[in-house]
Design a protein around this motif. Structure first.
Motif, mmCIF file in Angstrom:
data_model
loop_
_atom_site.group_PDB
_atom_site.id
_atom_site.type_symbol
_atom_site.label_atom_id
_atom_site.label_comp_id
_atom_site.label_asym_id
_atom_site.label_seq_id
_atom_site.Cartn_x
_atom_site.Cartn_y
_atom_site.Cartn_z
ATOM 1 N N GLU A 29 27.118 17.580 -45.704
ATOM 2 C CA GLU A 29 27.216 16.181 -46.123
ATOM 3 C C GLU A 29 25.953 15.392 -45.804
ATOM 4 O O GLU A 29 25.590 14.468 -46.523
ATOM 5 N N MET A 30 25.291 15.748 -44.700
ATOM 6 C CA MET A 30 24.104 15.004 -44.277
ATOM 7 C C MET A 30 22.802 15.652 -44.751
ATOM 8 O O MET A 30 21.724 15.146 -44.476
ATOM 9 N N TYR A 31 22.910 16.789 -45.431
ATOM 10 C CA TYR A 31 21.746 17.518 -45.931
ATOM 11 C C TYR A 31 20.789 17.909 -44.805
ATOM 12 O O TYR A 31 19.568 17.769 -44.917
ATOM 13 N N ILE A 32 21.368 18.395 -43.707
ATOM 14 C CA ILE A 32 20.587 18.902 -42.588
ATOM 15 C C ILE A 32 21.172 20.248 -42.170
ATOM 16 O O ILE A 32 22.242 20.629 -42.624
ATOM 17 N N THR A 33 20.472 20.958 -41.305
ATOM 18 C CA THR A 33 20.962 22.269 -40.882
ATOM 19 C C THR A 33 22.038 22.114 -39.803
ATOM 20 O O THR A 33 22.131 21.074 -39.150
ATOM 21 N N GLU A 34 22.811 23.161 -39.641
ATOM 22 C CA GLU A 34 23.833 23.150 -38.590
ATOM 23 C C GLU A 34 23.173 23.015 -37.217
ATOM 24 O O GLU A 34 23.691 22.331 -36.339
ATOM 25 N N SER A 35 22.038 23.649 -37.056
ATOM 26 C CA SER A 35 21.306 23.557 -35.798
ATOM 27 C C SER A 35 20.938 22.111 -35.488
ATOM 28 O O SER A 35 21.054 21.656 -34.345
ATOM 29 N N ARG A 36 20.531 21.381 -36.511
ATOM 30 C CA ARG A 36 20.172 19.968 -36.326
ATOM 31 C C ARG A 36 21.400 19.144 -35.951
ATOM 32 O O ARG A 36 21.317 18.237 -35.122
#
Length: 73
Positions: A29-36
Protein backbone atom coordinates in the motif's frame (compact mmCIF):
# COMPACT_ATOMS: atom_id res chain seq x y z
CA UNK A 1 8.39 15.04 26.73
CA UNK A 2 6.52 13.09 24.08
CA UNK A 3 8.38 12.36 20.88
CA UNK A 4 5.84 12.77 18.09
CA UNK A 5 5.72 10.26 15.26
CA UNK A 6 6.29 11.53 11.76
CA UNK A 7 3.63 10.89 9.12
CA UNK A 8 5.20 7.69 7.80
CA UNK A 9 5.62 6.22 11.28
CA UNK A 10 2.04 7.08 12.22
CA UNK A 11 0.70 5.44 9.05
CA UNK A 12 2.69 2.24 9.62
CA UNK A 13 1.59 1.97 13.26
CA UNK A 14 -2.04 2.68 12.31
CA UNK A 15 -2.10 0.06 9.57
CA UNK A 16 -0.29 -2.63 11.56
CA UNK A 17 -1.95 -2.22 14.94
CA UNK A 18 -5.32 -0.57 14.31
CA UNK A 19 -6.22 -2.03 10.94
CA UNK A 20 -4.47 -5.37 11.65
CA UNK A 21 -2.74 -5.44 8.28
CA UNK A 22 0.32 -7.55 7.58
CA UNK A 23 3.74 -6.08 6.88
CA UNK A 24 3.38 -7.25 3.30
CA UNK A 25 0.05 -5.45 2.89
CA UNK A 26 1.45 -2.25 4.39
CA UNK A 27 4.50 -2.42 2.13
CA UNK A 28 2.34 -2.85 -0.96
CA UNK A 29 0.00 0.00 0.00
CA UNK A 30 2.86 2.39 0.76
CA UNK A 31 5.01 1.31 -2.21
CA UNK A 32 7.98 0.46 0.01
CA UNK A 33 9.76 -2.77 0.86
CA UNK A 34 8.81 -4.98 3.78
CA UNK A 35 12.25 -4.31 5.23
CA UNK A 36 11.52 -0.58 5.19
CA UNK A 37 8.20 -1.18 6.98
CA UNK A 38 10.07 -3.03 9.74
CA UNK A 39 12.58 -0.16 10.02
CA UNK A 40 9.83 2.45 10.29
CA UNK A 41 7.91 0.32 12.79
CA UNK A 42 11.01 -0.12 14.97
CA UNK A 43 11.72 3.61 14.96
CA UNK A 44 8.09 4.42 15.83
CA UNK A 45 7.94 1.89 18.67
CA UNK A 46 11.22 3.21 20.08
CA UNK A 47 9.75 6.72 20.12
CA UNK A 48 6.59 5.46 21.80
CA UNK A 49 8.55 3.52 24.44
CA UNK A 50 10.84 6.48 25.16
CA UNK A 51 7.91 8.90 25.27
CA UNK A 52 7.36 8.35 28.99
CA UNK A 53 11.00 8.76 29.92
CA UNK A 54 12.64 12.14 30.37
CA UNK A 55 15.21 13.21 27.81
CA UNK A 56 18.80 13.08 29.02
CA UNK A 57 20.27 16.39 30.08
CA UNK A 58 22.58 17.89 27.46
CA UNK A 59 26.27 17.72 28.21
CA UNK A 60 27.88 21.11 28.63
CA UNK A 61 30.77 21.41 26.22
CA UNK A 62 33.42 23.93 27.09
CA UNK A 63 36.10 25.26 24.85
CA UNK A 64 39.43 23.64 25.63
CA UNK A 65 42.59 25.64 25.33
CA UNK A 66 44.97 23.01 24.01
CA UNK A 67 48.05 25.20 24.37
CA UNK A 68 47.25 25.82 28.03
CA UNK A 69 46.76 22.11 28.68
CA UNK A 70 50.13 21.31 27.10
CA UNK A 71 51.89 23.99 29.13
CA UNK A 72 50.44 22.66 32.38
CA UNK A 73 52.20 19.33 31.98
Amino acid sequence: MVRPLNQQEAIVVEKLYCQNKTVSQVANEMYITESRVYQIKSRALAKIKLGNKPLPKPIAITKINLARLLNER
